[in-house]
Design an enzyme around this catalytic site. Structure first.
Site, short mmCIF file in Angstrom:
data_model
loop_
_atom_site.label_atom_id
_atom_site.label_comp_id
_atom_site.label_asym_id
_atom_site.label_seq_id
_atom_site.Cartn_x
_atom_site.Cartn_y
_atom_site.Cartn_z
N LYS A 73 -6.60 -43.75 63.10
CA LYS A 73 -6.06 -42.80 64.04
C LYS A 73 -5.58 -43.73 65.27
CE LYS A 73 -6.96 -39.42 67.18
NZ LYS A 73 -7.74 -38.35 67.95
N GLY A 88 -8.90 -32.63 75.02
CA GLY A 88 -9.84 -31.97 75.58
C GLY A 88 -9.59 -30.95 76.62
N GLY A 142 -6.29 -30.53 71.61
CA GLY A 142 -6.02 -29.37 72.41
C GLY A 142 -6.49 -28.14 72.00
N ASN A 201 -12.48 -31.89 68.63
CA ASN A 201 -13.96 -32.59 68.80
C ASN A 201 -14.41 -31.67 70.08
OD1 ASN A 201 -14.98 -35.90 69.57
ND2 ASN A 201 -15.95 -34.09 69.71
N THR A 202 -13.96 -31.65 71.06
CA THR A 202 -14.50 -30.99 72.23
C THR A 202 -14.86 -29.50 72.19
OG1 THR A 202 -13.20 -32.45 73.52
CG2 THR A 202 -14.22 -30.72 74.84
#
Lengths: 254, 64
Positions: A93, A154, A182, A203-204
């Protein structure tokens, strides 16, 4: 299921491994998500690297190393080489970050790094903007997957430019497209999948949820719903109302 | 001699990068760079350490 560089993965949900309250919570969230790909990073060894390696090996997913935090082409290329050796995969990535507040990609550097790495046998997943011209150049540079941002990393803001993301999908119907960054809510993930995107990377939204495993489950359902809706060919929106009950035969009761 | 290992100054007598990794007690799952250039695992034993070198030793970490 999405196919990246000839490899079919188990789910359109790609999940990051950062920011979880504990390794046990991370593992639980991954089990609940059914994610097909786990993103990972590499940092200076301070004692935890070997334990984390054992943990991610137990997740049963493909590994996608990132070059997070790299601000130059040289940094990103060197980091990619280190990641290829460390994780035993040619997938990367690719992040070349331009701005520290927005973490938006340095698209010029990204294209250069993508070209260098593609020529060196890497299979590049570029974290990019939804700009058509930039994405076209990334494809020319050798990328077979594009990962436009939905919103800043994030932020949890969702899809900031749905028009741009739709245009990208329409222009590159055969290129695997992933909304990366996002995503804050399952509905955001569903929107991306409804547009015909092949996967989402987040992720977040999971790691920082009060119940990460619960949110991971919700995200898994969300991508399934969005994909099913896309395949079912959604109706076109209208500006005006259109009665769904037939007018013909309506009783005259006034 | 004095080198910089992961951002910190270090006195070492290690002749090669492989020696340095052993001396510093790193685990097996690391990747290395010397003065900003990737050094593959197979070349660590033949990569000399010199005064002022900047050595980076990276390991798998959480990422998004």
């Amino acid at each position: 299921m999405p196919v990246f560089y000839g490899t079919e993965v188990a789910s359109p949900l790609m999940l990051g491994t950062a920011q979880y309250p504990s390794p046990a919570v991370l593992a639980e969230a991954f089990r609940a998500s059914g994610a097909g790909i786990a993103t990972v990073s590499l940092r200076r060894e301070q004692g935890g690297g070997q334990d984390f390696w054992s943990l991610i090996q137990g997740l049963g997913t493909r590994i996608l190393p990132n070059t997070a935090g790299c601000h130059t082409v040289k940094e990103a290329v060197t980091t990619a080489h280190m990641a290829r050796e460390l994780f035993g995969t040619a997938w990367v990535k690719l992040e070349v970050i331009d701005h520290t507040d927005t973490l938006q990609p340095d698209v010029v550097g990204l294209i250069e790094a993508a070209r260098i790495l593609s020529q060196d046998g890497f299979q590049v997943f570029p974290y990019c903007t939804e700009d058509l011209g930039i994405c076209s150049r990334l494809l020319d540079a050798g990328c077979e997957v594009l990962m436009p941002w939905g919103a800043p990393i994030g932020s949890g803001m969702g899809l900031n430019n749905r028009y741009g993301l739709r245009s990208l999908r329409a222009h590159f119907p055969d290129v695997p497209l992933v909304v990366d960054a996002g995503i804050g809510l399952p509905s955001h993930a569903t929107q991306a999948m409804e547009m015909g995107y092949d996967a989402v990377l987040l992720n977040t939204a999971v790691a920082r949820a009060g119940d990460p495993a619960g949110m991971a489950r919700a995200m898994a359902l969300a991508v399934q719903a969005g994909r099913a809706a896309f395949l079912a060919d959604p109706m076109a929106p209208r500006d005006m109302a259109a009665p769904s009950t037939p007018v013909l035969g309506k009783a005259f009761l006034t | 001699m004095t080198i910089t290992l992961n951002g910190a100054a270090l006195q070492t007598g290690a002749a090669t990068l492989a020696d340095l990794l052993y001396e510093a007690g790193f685990g097996p799952k690391v990747a290395t760079a010397r003065n900003g250039a990737f050094v593959p695992a197979g070349l660590r034993a033949s990569t000399p350490i010199a005064e002022g070198d900047r050595i980076e030793v990276l390991a798998p970490m959480q990422g998004g």
